[in-house]
Design a protein around this motif. Sequence first.
Motif: not given
Length: 301
Positions: A47, A51-52, A298, A300
């Motif tokens: 995760h 995000r990076s 977003w 995921e």
Amino acid sequence: MKRNRGAALLLVLLLVSLLSVVVVEFLRESRLEARTAANLRDALQAHALLRSGIAVGSALLREDARDNQVDHRGEPWADVIPPVPLGDGVLAVAVHDLYGRFPLAAVLNDRGEPLASRAEALRRLLEAAAPSDADPEALAEALLDWIDANTDGMYEENPDYTVPNRPLLDLDELRRIEGFTPEVVAAVAPHLDVRADPKVNVNTASVPVLQALHPDLGPDRAQELYDDLTETPLERATDLKNRSAMAGLAITRLVFEVVVESPRFRVDLAADVRGVNRTAQAVLERNRDEDRVRVVSWREE
């Protein structure tokens, strides 16, 4: 006395057997908990990698905005970025220009009614992009019935889902529309966006999107224009009329406004940490004047 000793021995053996079962079960549970904890640790790291990846995509887009005012397929953000090893994991990042895609909500007017020229453009796109065994006319009608405000269409009676009669919120909704099989969605979704802004960046548009832009362009001219724009992107939208593929075609018949810069992008992300895989999609909006990129959605998995 011997009997007492025999009974004691049997009792000891029974206790040893029970203790062995308890120890084995304890070790199994310990290993399971250790694996669960390791998987949780790896999932959290995956995760964090995702995000990076957003930071990477945002940095590429901000740097590009500072460098020029034109977006095209030859820019660094559009390059295929190979998977990058980071710590114990691997991260893959891909940036896509959503303004190079067909704006589905722009097919409708302010009253939620399909505009005839843009509805025809949608049919052309589906004809160009859908699998050969699909019916583009039926697909277009089903999609228009799903998004328009009219509740009397042929495809209003969906046996599995309530037809919302409003623009798509997400392209995943396509799977709920009659005729949009997984194969059809996989083929057409890369050419679509849910936005209402009736602008298309021709520098990043696919062949089906280019073909949809003009009723007389056709597949051969659309391919010629795509190749031309890949080799030499437009610097100004008004120069489109000077490209050879557009010879003899009325620019006034373009169904959407042509632009050469884009404010909306999608970032596809994939992370792998010791075999634990996570993917994500994010939609970014870029403001050149404010030198800012913000995440507007977003998801995921």
